[in-house]
Structures are given as structure tokens and as C-alpha cells.
Write a protein that holds these residues in place. Structure first.
Motif, PDB file in Angstrom:
ATOM      1  N   GLU A 351       1.047  -1.165  -0.230  1.00 53.23           N
ATOM      2  CA  GLU A 351      -0.199   0.433  -0.125  1.00 53.23           C
ATOM      3  C   GLU A 351       0.426   1.206   0.400  1.00 53.23           C
ATOM      4  O   GLU A 351       0.721   2.153  -0.372  1.00 53.23           O
ATOM      5  N   ARG A 354       2.437   1.931  -3.663  1.00 49.65           N
ATOM      6  CA  ARG A 354       1.846   2.202  -4.115  1.00 49.65           C
ATOM      7  C   ARG A 354       1.179   4.214  -4.070  1.00 49.65           C
ATOM      8  O   ARG A 354       1.518   4.098  -4.918  1.00 49.65           O
ATOM      9  N   ARG A 355       1.308   3.885  -2.906  1.00 44.93           N
ATOM     10  CA  ARG A 355       0.386   5.493  -2.174  1.00 44.93           C
ATOM     11  C   ARG A 355       2.074   6.492  -2.476  1.00 44.93           C
ATOM     12  O   ARG A 355       1.511   7.826  -2.950  1.00 44.93           O
ATOM     13  N   GLY A 357       4.278   6.142  -4.616  1.00 46.04           N
ATOM     14  CA  GLY A 357       4.598   6.336  -5.877  1.00 46.04           C
ATOM     15  C   GLY A 357       6.169   5.735  -6.222  1.00 46.04           C
ATOM     16  O   GLY A 357       7.004   6.697  -7.399  1.00 46.04           O
ATOM     17  N   ASN A 396       3.655  -2.826  -7.177  1.00 46.74           N
ATOM     18  CA  ASN A 396       2.906  -1.880  -6.825  1.00 46.74           C
ATOM     19  C   ASN A 396       3.267  -0.499  -7.050  1.00 46.74           C
ATOM     20  O   ASN A 396       3.541   0.771  -6.914  1.00 46.74           O
ATOM     21  N   TYR A 398       5.270   2.957  -9.312  1.00 44.72           N
ATOM     22  CA  TYR A 398       4.746   4.027 -10.075  1.00 44.72           C
ATOM     23  C   TYR A 398       6.036   3.140 -11.191  1.00 44.72           C
ATOM     24  O   TYR A 398       4.855   3.452 -11.941  1.00 44.72           O
ATOM     25  N   ASP A 429       2.949  -7.767 -14.372  1.00 42.54           N
ATOM     26  CA  ASP A 429       4.059  -6.872 -13.517  1.00 42.54           C
ATOM     27  C   ASP A 429       4.970  -6.397 -13.865  1.00 42.54           C
ATOM     28  O   ASP A 429       5.903  -5.809 -13.426  1.00 42.54           O
TER      29      ASP A 429
END
Length: 504
Positions: A351, A354-355, A357, A396, A398, A429
Motif C-alpha cells: 500500500e 503504491r501510495r 509512487g 505496486n 509507479y 507486473d
């Protein structure tokens, strides 16, 4: 500074003992969680004492093995010593020791290869059964009984929480002045009681500087006085420099195209000489005020911090060459405000990746023409090291790069093949593949489009015609979404096993 000065909690003083006495407290068949991540922060004395006990038990005809869980890889005096004594029954989640690898591939050690972000939570959920003993290296114990973490945090927070008993190794050689560099987050919970993690920037501090332990669990405190396993990073070779240059040029182009912000997104870099070459490229590149959000802080990130090109670096471990560690120790006041060490369930949290980047850069063993990636197995069956954290970041991130030289074994192996002999990261992926031959940007391409770009940009010239021939014949013969000739798809690997060369 001796153990009396490092252990300021009086309740532990009567539990100080030597490693042999502590090893005697660990029975055959026990599941033992040890500290350690990429050659940093692993216990130095207990594994060798356990190995000596195992050898003594075996000499008497009695069985003795433990199940060993860590953060990632350790060192010869941990994994190596235990493997030498045939003292490991089960191992997870990662290994780089050659003797342990030999026993894994011989079927003697049951090895569980896992995404590093999964290890702590799956253990916490009870998926693997009970942990009997945690053996954790620390730099000291405060007067309040809090533990000063060492050069790696890894899964130590979870091991201390779930283990029935705890043995502390207090390392009086590593610098106690690292106190305050760590950030231990205690806000995780088991579903459905989870709450969002309050981190919006890679350099946010969200936790506490100390590890916690129930004092009643601590059955032994052992003094050690040893350095971590220092990594040896060679000067980047020509291939590594070409790979690094291709990545730097690509990032520059993405920024000019407006697909990257002018203040670069956080960087994750795998371990090794290619990774350090990329970091060296960033040192001389156009990017300023970089942030690191990675698993392992290596020499290259220290260089970036020292040069002012990187403002902060977040990791779960510090794994340096001897020269770089000397600089780190001499300049701890400088680095303490610029380095944050976290548990790996935070450093590798999908998480957060991804958050934030994160731009992910990881090595591979081989890629196939459609973008599937093998990070772990040689010729489909032999485990090399493990998937590590590459999957946490690749799926995950960027942007996600997979890098490798285009050939191995003096050209006898192509690292670009028709079909991977083992798949750790599927084509879904994989965004960007880089070899010294060039960079293949696979974003937005269909499988056949990917194959053309991978063959043209990444394959070695001695294998490019073979790959093109395979692809052309596959297109003419079968289904046209992901063309394959199944009787030939793994023939390159079989040819190498039969003849020692993938080439016809």
C-alpha cells in the motif's frame, strides 16, 4: 562500552550468560525467529553455539535441527554455520548462503520462498504455527526495558511479539550512537481491525525509536562484539554502467514528458553491483532532493546523502562495504537525521509503495520475450536466493525496472529466452526491462508488441536471430495472442543442461 553499560535495565542483569548456555535453552525441533536482513543485524554468537550443540547431538546419534525464520539473508556465521552443522530443518523467507543453498536444492532444508512483505503478517496471523524462541540482536536496553535496534530491523518487532521466549544478543561493537535512527510502527493490526498507515511521504516518522519486549519472555542476554558481514561492491563494470545510463536517460525523458514530477519520486533499489551503478548514475544525474524508500541502504545511497543529492533515505537495513561503514560510523550525527530504519512490514508494504509512487529497480535471472520474469530459479529447478522484496515493489511501484546483463556464463546462457523456466513476476507486473544492450519500455504493449521490443532492445546479438526465428515460427504456427511452440519453449534450457551452452 561493555554489556553492563549497554544493558541499563537491572531486571536483565541476572539473565546474562554465554552463548553456549543460551543455546542449551533451544530444544530440537524449535521454531526460531532470528534477526537479520541482508547481512546486517543478525545474531553473531547464538547460531554458532546452536551449530556446536547440533554437532554434539549428532555425534551421540541424536537428532537436532531448528526451523529458522529471519527477515532476509544473514551471513556465514549464521546460516552458514547452521548449515555446516546440518541444523536447519525449515528455512524462510530468503537465503544467500551457498552451503544452505546446496542443502535446499538437495532437499535437506525445506525452504519457503516468500514476498518479504508477507512474512511478518502471515506469521502474526498464525499461518505457520508457533514461534518458540526469538533471537534478536540489539545495541542495548534502556533503563525502562526498551530495546535499541541494531543495523537491521527486518521482522524483529513481530518476532518479539509472537515468540514464547526471547534471547537477546547485545552487540557492543556496533555503534550505540545509532539510537534514535529507528522508527518502529506499532499501529498494525489483524483484519478486520486494520487502520490506514499515516504515511504520505517517504521520510515521515510514524513510530517509535525502540522495540518493545515483555521482560518476562526474556530468558537470556548474551554479549557479542562483532561486525556485520560487510558487502563487497566492485567498481561498476561496463555492462552495469550501460544499464545505469539507460535508466537515467529514461527517467530524464519521463520527467521531460511530464510523466514524472520535477522532484523525483522515491527510489527503491535492489542489492548488488548493478544497483549501486544506478545509484552512482543518479549521483551525476540531473535529479535533486531525492528520497530513498527501499529495503537495504547500500553504499550508493550513502554517497547520494553525503553529496546532498538525496535528502532522506528510508530502509529496513544498512548493508555497507567496510569502507562505507567506517564513514557511516564516523559521521553518525550527519546520517542519523537523514536515515530512517523501519520494520520490513513497513519498508515493503505494498500500500505504501503504491501510495508514495516508488520507482522500483530490481535484478532478475532471466526474462522471456513477453515480459515474464524469473528472479529465483536456475534452469527452472535450482533455487538461487529467493524472491525477496522484488514483488512487493514491482507490482505496486509507479515505475518498475527489471535489470540484468543480456548473457551469463561467458555467453553460454541468454538471459532473454523464449519462455522463462520459472516465473516469479508475470508479464502483468513488468513495465521496463533493461540490459546492457538497451531498454524495452513495455507499457501499453500487447504480448506480440512486447516480444518485438524485447528482442530488438534487450537480447544479445548472438541470441537475437535465434529469438526472432522462434518468434516468427511461433506466429506462423499457432494462436497469435501469445505465440509459443510448446515443444521448443524450454528447449534452450534443456540444451544448456545437455551441452553447457544454450546456442545451437
Amino acid at each position: 562500552m561493555g554489556i553492563a553499560e549497554r544493558v541499563r535495565f537491572p531486571q536483565f542483569h541476572n539473565r546474562i550468560m554465554d552463548a553456549a548456555a543460551a543455546a542449551a535453552l533451544i530444544p530440537h525441533g524449535a521454531t526460531v525467529g532470528m534477526s537479520g536482513f541482508t547481512g546486517a543485524g543478525y545474531p553473531k554468537a547464538l547460531p554458532q553455539a546452536i551449530a556446536e550443540r547440533a554437532q554434539a547431538e549428532h555425534a551421540q546419534g541424536r537428532p537436532y535441527k531448528i526451523n529458522l525464520w529471519t527477515g532476509a539473508s544473514t551471513a556465514p556465521e549464521c546460516d552458514g554455520a547452521l548449515a555446516q552443522a546440518h541444523a536447519i530443518g525449515q528455512r524462510l523467507p530468503f537465503n544467500t548462503d551457498p552451503l544452505a543453498r546446496q542443502q535446499i536444492n538437495a532437499g535437506e532444508i525445506d525452504f519457503i520462498d516468500m514476498h518479504l512483505s508477507h512474512v511478518a503478517q502471515h506469521a502474526w496471523f498464525g499461518f505457520f504455527g508457533k514461534m518458540n524462541v526469538a533471537v534478536i540482536e540489539v545495541l542495548g536496553v534502556t533503563a525502562d526495558g526498551l530495546l535499541i535496534p541494531s543495523t537491521a530491523i527486518g521482522n524483529n518487532k513481530t518476532w518479539l511479539e509472537i515468540a514464547d521466549q526471547v534471547i537477546l544478543e547485545v552487540n557492543t561493537k556496533l555503534p550505540g550512537a545509532m539510537e534514535g535512527m529507528h522508527d518502529i510502527y506499532y499501529g498494525t493490526a489483524i483484519p478486520p481491525r486494520r487502520m490506514p498507515i499515516s504515511m504520505t511521504h517517504a521520510d515521515n516518522r510514524i513510530g517509535e525509536p525502540y522495540l518493545k519486549v515483555d521482560p518476562a519472555k526474556v530468558i537470556a542476554v548474551v554479549e557479542t562484539h562483532g561486525s556485520d558481514r560487510n558487502n563487497v561492491f566492485n567498481a561498476p563494470d561496463a555492462d552495469s554502467n550501460l544499464i545505469a545510463s539507460a535508466i537515467i536517460d529514461f527517467l530524464t525523458h519521463e520527467m521531460q514528458a511530464g510523466r514524472l514530477p520535477k522532484q523525483m519520486l522515491p527510489i527503491q533499489s535492489g542489492v548488488g553491483n548493478v544497483a549501486n551503478a544506478v545509484l552512482a548514475g543518479l549521483l551525476h544525474g540531473p535529479f535533486e532532493q531525492l528520497l530513498g524508500f527501499t529495503e537495504v541502504l547500500q553504499d550508493g545511497m550513502l554517497d547520494l546523502l553525503r553529496a546532498g543529492k538525496m535528502s532522506r533515505a528510508s530502509a529496513t537495513a544498512i548493508s555497507l562495504s567496510a569502507q562505507a561503514f567506517e564513514d557511516f560510523e564516523k559521521n553518525l550525527d550527519f546520517y542519523r537525521s537523514r536515515i530512517i530504519l523501519r520494520p520490513q512490514e513497513i519498508s515493503n508494504h505494498p500500500e505504501l509503495v503504491r501510495r508514495l509512487g516508488v520507482i522500483a529497480m530490481n535484478s532478475m535471472i532471466e526474462a522471456d520475450i513477453y515480459g515474464n520474469i524469473n528472479s529465483t530459479h536456475l534452469m527452472g529447478s535450482s533455487m538461487m536466493n529467493g524472491i525477496g522484496g522484488s514483488g512487493d515493489f514491482a507490482r505496486n511501484g509507479y515505475l518498475s525496472f527489471f535489470v540484468t546483463p543480456s548473457v551469463a556464463k561467458g555467453g553460454k546462457i541468454s538471459c532473454i529466452v523464449p519462455m522463462c523456466s520459472h516465473v516469479d513476476h508475470t508479464e502483468h507486473d513488468t513495465q521496463i526491462i533493461v540490459t546492457e544492450q538497451g531498454l524495452a519500455d513495455l507499457r501499453g504493449l500487447s504480448p506480440k508488441q512486447r516480444a518485438k521490443v524485447v528482442i530488438e532492445k534487450c537480447a544479445h546479438p548472438s541470441y537475437r536471430p535465434m529469438l526472432q526465428d522462434y518468434f516468427d515460427r511461433a506466429c506462423a504456427k499457432g494462436a497469435l495472442h501469445t505465440p509459443h511452440i510448446l515443444t521448443e519453449a524450454l528447449s534452450w534450457h534443456q540444451r544448456f543442461l545437455d551441452t553447457g551452452d544454450m546456442r545451437v
